[in-house]
Motif scaffolding. Structure first.
Motif, PDB file in Angstrom:
ATOM      1  N   SER A  66      19.570  91.828  24.054  1.00  0.00           N
ATOM      2  CA  SER A  66      18.853  92.511  23.145  1.00  0.00           C
ATOM      3  C   SER A  66      17.865  91.526  22.114  1.00  0.00           C
ATOM      4  N   ALA A  67      16.939  91.056  22.823  1.00  0.00           N
ATOM      5  CA  ALA A  67      16.119  90.254  21.843  1.00  0.00           C
ATOM      6  C   ALA A  67      14.992  90.776  20.823  1.00  0.00           C
ATOM      7  N   PRO A  68      14.996  90.540  19.599  1.00  0.00           N
ATOM      8  CA  PRO A  68      14.222  91.286  18.866  1.00  0.00           C
ATOM      9  C   PRO A  68      12.893  90.415  18.717  1.00  0.00           C
ATOM     10  N   HIS A  69      12.701  89.497  19.379  1.00  0.00           N
ATOM     11  CA  HIS A  69      11.449  88.908  19.385  1.00  0.00           C
ATOM     12  C   HIS A  69      11.282  88.063  20.746  1.00  0.00           C
ATOM     13  N   ILE A  70      10.130  88.506  21.437  1.00  0.00           N
ATOM     14  CA  ILE A  70       9.545  87.931  22.744  1.00  0.00           C
ATOM     15  C   ILE A  70       8.609  86.745  22.420  1.00  0.00           C
ATOM     16  N   PRO A  71       8.880  85.664  22.738  1.00  0.00           N
ATOM     17  CA  PRO A  71       7.792  84.310  22.477  1.00  0.00           C
ATOM     18  C   PRO A  71       6.797  84.387  23.391  1.00  0.00           C
ATOM     19  N   VAL A  72       5.522  83.879  23.037  1.00  0.00           N
ATOM     20  CA  VAL A  72       4.448  84.009  23.861  1.00  0.00           C
ATOM     21  C   VAL A  72       4.568  83.400  25.131  1.00  0.00           C
ATOM     22  N   LEU A  73       4.238  83.884  26.105  1.00  0.00           N
ATOM     23  CA  LEU A  73       4.405  83.324  27.674  1.00  0.00           C
ATOM     24  C   LEU A  73       5.940  83.147  27.984  1.00  0.00           C
ATOM     25  N   GLY A  74       6.678  84.048  27.315  1.00  0.00           N
ATOM     26  CA  GLY A  74       8.143  83.968  27.226  1.00  0.00           C
ATOM     27  C   GLY A  74       8.775  84.047  28.731  1.00  0.00           C
ATOM     28  N   ARG A  75       8.194  85.023  29.542  1.00  0.00           N
ATOM     29  CA  ARG A  75       8.841  85.455  30.843  1.00  0.00           C
ATOM     30  C   ARG A  75       8.449  84.369  31.845  1.00  0.00           C
ATOM     31  N   GLU A  76       7.124  83.942  31.469  1.00  0.00           N
ATOM     32  CA  GLU A  76       6.532  82.753  32.460  1.00  0.00           C
ATOM     33  C   GLU A  76       7.151  81.421  32.255  1.00  0.00           C
ATOM     34  N   ALA A  77       7.723  81.239  30.831  1.00  0.00           N
ATOM     35  CA  ALA A  77       8.081  79.980  30.604  1.00  0.00           C
ATOM     36  C   ALA A  77       9.685  79.754  31.176  1.00  0.00           C
ATOM     37  N   ILE A  78      10.289  81.058  31.174  1.00  0.00           N
ATOM     38  CA  ILE A  78      11.712  81.219  31.722  1.00  0.00           C
ATOM     39  C   ILE A  78      11.748  80.920  33.269  1.00  0.00           C
ATOM     40  N   ASP A  79      10.611  81.629  33.727  1.00  0.00           N
ATOM     41  CA  ASP A  79      10.597  81.624  35.298  1.00  0.00           C
ATOM     42  C   ASP A  79      10.391  80.141  35.810  1.00  0.00           C
ATOM     43  N   HIS A  80       9.592  79.431  35.011  1.00  0.00           N
ATOM     44  CA  HIS A  80       9.406  77.880  35.275  1.00  0.00           C
ATOM     45  C   HIS A  80      10.568  77.053  35.068  1.00  0.00           C
ATOM     46  N   ASP A  99       8.142  75.483  22.462  1.00  0.00           N
ATOM     47  CA  ASP A  99       7.079  76.431  22.001  1.00  0.00           C
ATOM     48  C   ASP A  99       6.549  75.719  20.951  1.00  0.00           C
ATOM     49  N   VAL A 100       5.399  74.748  20.983  1.00  0.00           N
ATOM     50  CA  VAL A 100       4.878  73.865  20.007  1.00  0.00           C
ATOM     51  C   VAL A 100       4.183  74.621  18.872  1.00  0.00           C
ATOM     52  N   GLY A 101       4.130  74.226  17.688  1.00  0.00           N
ATOM     53  CA  GLY A 101       3.367  74.570  16.743  1.00  0.00           C
ATOM     54  C   GLY A 101       4.071  75.510  15.804  1.00  0.00           C
ATOM     55  N   VAL A 102       3.207  76.335  14.787  1.00  0.00           N
ATOM     56  CA  VAL A 102       3.752  77.312  13.592  1.00  0.00           C
ATOM     57  C   VAL A 102       4.084  78.586  14.330  1.00  0.00           C
ATOM     58  N   SER A 103       5.260  79.051  13.770  1.00  0.00           N
ATOM     59  CA  SER A 103       5.822  80.145  14.378  1.00  0.00           C
ATOM     60  C   SER A 103       5.231  81.444  13.791  1.00  0.00           C
ATOM     61  N   ARG A 114      13.859  70.516  34.713  1.00  0.00           N
ATOM     62  CA  ARG A 114      12.330  70.945  34.243  1.00  0.00           C
ATOM     63  C   ARG A 114      12.251  70.964  32.839  1.00  0.00           C
ATOM     64  N   LEU A 115      10.817  70.528  32.564  1.00  0.00           N
ATOM     65  CA  LEU A 115      10.425  70.543  31.151  1.00  0.00           C
ATOM     66  C   LEU A 115       9.078  71.598  31.271  1.00  0.00           C
ATOM     67  N   VAL A 116       9.364  72.534  30.392  1.00  0.00           N
ATOM     68  CA  VAL A 116       8.241  73.463  29.967  1.00  0.00           C
ATOM     69  C   VAL A 116       7.655  73.598  28.780  1.00  0.00           C
ATOM     70  N   VAL A 117       6.548  73.435  28.582  1.00  0.00           N
ATOM     71  CA  VAL A 117       5.850  73.435  27.422  1.00  0.00           C
ATOM     72  C   VAL A 117       4.690  74.411  26.973  1.00  0.00           C
ATOM     73  N   VAL A 118       4.905  75.205  26.119  1.00  0.00           N
ATOM     74  CA  VAL A 118       3.984  76.225  25.601  1.00  0.00           C
ATOM     75  C   VAL A 118       3.165  75.648  24.240  1.00  0.00           C
ATOM     76  N   SER A 119       1.775  75.526  24.538  1.00  0.00           N
ATOM     77  CA  SER A 119       1.004  74.925  23.093  1.00  0.00           C
ATOM     78  C   SER A 119      -0.015  75.925  22.913  1.00  0.00           C
ATOM     79  N   PHE A 120      -0.783  75.741  21.711  1.00  0.00           N
ATOM     80  CA  PHE A 120      -1.378  76.641  21.264  1.00  0.00           C
ATOM     81  C   PHE A 120      -2.907  76.130  20.793  1.00  0.00           C
ATOM     82  N   HIS A 121      -2.948  75.054  20.775  1.00  0.00           N
ATOM     83  CA  HIS A 121      -4.456  74.604  20.661  1.00  0.00           C
ATOM     84  C   HIS A 121      -4.793  73.367  21.386  1.00  0.00           C
TER      85      HIS A 121
END
Length: 329
Positions: A3-17, A100-104, A233-240
Motif C-alpha cells: 500500500s505505497a503512498p508514494h510512486i516515484p517517477v518511472l517507478g514501474r520501469e525502474a523495478i522492471d529493470h 533516484d538522484v536529486g531532490v525529492s 543490476r544497477l538502475v539510475v533515474v536522473s532529472f537533469h
C-alpha cells in the motif's frame, strides 16, 4: 507491503529493470518516501538496505521498517557510502542497486528546507543536517566563484550578471531567505511568458553545490560497481542533463568492448564491468507526465554487472569544491 503512498517517477520501469527476485539482496540508495523499497519488499524473501541522508526521510520510514519483519534496514548516510553501509551490515555483494538522484518532492514541498523559490523559507537547501547552507555559500563565495557555480551547475548563461548582483546586494543585506534571492535573480535575468522561472537555474546550481550532488553520484556509481554480484543490476533515474551525462558516461566507459583497427594494434583495455540494458534512456510516458510534470525531465538508465573486476576509481573532479569555497580557497 504494497500500500505505497508514494510512486516515484518511472517507478514501474525502474523495478522492471531491477527485476528483484525472491531471496535477493538489494540496495535502495535513495530511500526518500520509500516507493522503490516497498516494491522490492513486495517480492517474497527479499532483503533490503535503504539509505538516505535526510533524517526526515529516515523517520518517515520507521513504520515500513517495522512492517518488513526484519527484511529492511534503513540507514541515515550519504548514498556515496553505500559500499561501507553494506559492509557494516555484513553484506559484501548484492543483487541490485536502484538510485533516484536529486531532490525529492517532499523536500521541495517543505518551505523550511529552503529548496524552492515557490515557498518563502530559510535559504538552506541541505539534504542532510550537516555542512554549510546555501545562505553561507551566497554570503562567502567570491563573485568569480559564484559565477562558476551558477554556470557549471545551473547551466545559467547569465551567471556573471547574477553573481555580480548578489555580491553588490549582500554588502548591504545578507541573503537569508529563498524569496530574497529569487527576487534578485528575477530582476537581473529577463524571461518571456512561458519560460521557466528566472531563478530556476540559480537555485538548482546552489542545491547541487551545497549537497555536492555530482561528486556524490560519481562516487555512488563506482561503489555500486564494487558491491554488485555478477548478474546484479544497477538502475539510475536522473532529472537533469548534468546527472544524466555522468550516468551515461559511466555506463559507456564500463561497457566498452574491443577497440583498435587494422591500421593500429588493439590496445590493452580493461574488461567491461557492465552490460547495457538500456541503449537509450527510458523516459516517462504522456500519462505520467500529465500526472506529475517533474517526470518530464526524468531519464532512466540501467546495466547488468559482468564478472569482470571493478574498474579503477575515477579521477578527481575539476568542479569547484565546497570545502575550498567556504575557506576562501
Amino acid at each position: 507491503m504494497s500500500s505505497a503512498p508514494h510512486i516515484p517517477v518511472l517507478g514501474r520501469e525502474a523495478i522492471d529493470h531491477l527485476a528483484p527476485r525472491e531471496g535477493g539482496i538489494y540496495v535502495d540508495a535513495t530511500f526518500g518516501a520509500g516507493g522503490y523499497s516497498r516494491a522490492i519488499l513486495d517480492v517474497p524473501g527479499t532483503r533490503l538496505i535503504a539509505i538516505d541522508r535526510d533524517s526526515t526521510a529516515i523517520a518517515g520510514g520507521a513504520e515500513l521498517v517495522e512492517r518488513s519483519g526484519g527484511r529492511l534496514t534503513l540507514v541515515e548516510d550519504r548514498f556515496s557510502n553505500l559500499a561501507e553501509v553494506c559492509s557494516a551490515q555484513g553484506i559484501d555483494a548484492v543483487d541490485g542497486v536502484v538510485m533516484d538522484v536529486g531532490v525529492s518532492s517532499m523536500q521541495l514541498d517543505q518551505a523550511g528546507r529552503g529548496f524552492s523559490f515557490r515557498l518563502d523559507g530559510p535559504l538552506d537547501m541541505r539534504m542532510g543536517q550537516e555542512g554549510p547552507t546555501a545562505a553561507d555559500v551566497v554570503a562567502r563565495a567570491s563573485e568569480s566563484d559564484l559565477a562558476d557555480i551558477i554556470y557549471l551547475f545551473g547551466e545559467e548563461r547569465h551567471s556573471r550578471r547574477v553573481a555580480r548582483a548578489i555580491v553588490a546586494d549582500r554588502q548591504e543585506t545578507p541573503f537569508t531567505t529563498t524569496r530574497s534571492l529569487a527576487d534578485l535573480v528575477g530582476r537581473v535575468v529577463r524571461s518571456k511568458q512561458g519560460d521557466i522561472h528566472p531563478a530556476t537555474r540559480t537555485f538548482q546550481a546552489l542545491r547541487i553545490f551545497v549537497n555536492e550532488e555530482l561528486e556524490e553520484l560519481q562516487t555512488a556509481l563506482a561503489a555500486a560497481e564494487r558491491v554488485l554480484k555478477p548478474g546484479g543490476r544497477l538502475v539510475v533515474v536522473s532529472f537533469h542533463s548534468l546527472e544524466d551525462r555522468i550516468v551515461k558516461n559511466f555506463f559507456s566507459e564500463r561497457s566498452k568492448t574491443g577497440g583498435g583497427s587494422r591500421h593500429r594494434p588493439e590496445m590493452a583495455q580493461t574488461a567491461p564491468s557492465f552490460q547495457l540494458l538500456t541503449r537509450r534512456p527510458v523516459i516517462a510516458g504522456e500519462e505520467e507526465v500529465a500526472h506529475n510534470p517533474r517526470a518530464r525531465s526524468a531519464k532512466l538508465r540501467a546495466a547488468e554487472r559482468t564478472d569482470a573486476p571493478a574498474h579503477d576509481d575515477r579521477e578527481p573532479s575539476s568542479w569547484p569544491q565546497l570545502s575550498e569555497i567556504m575557506r576562501g580557497g
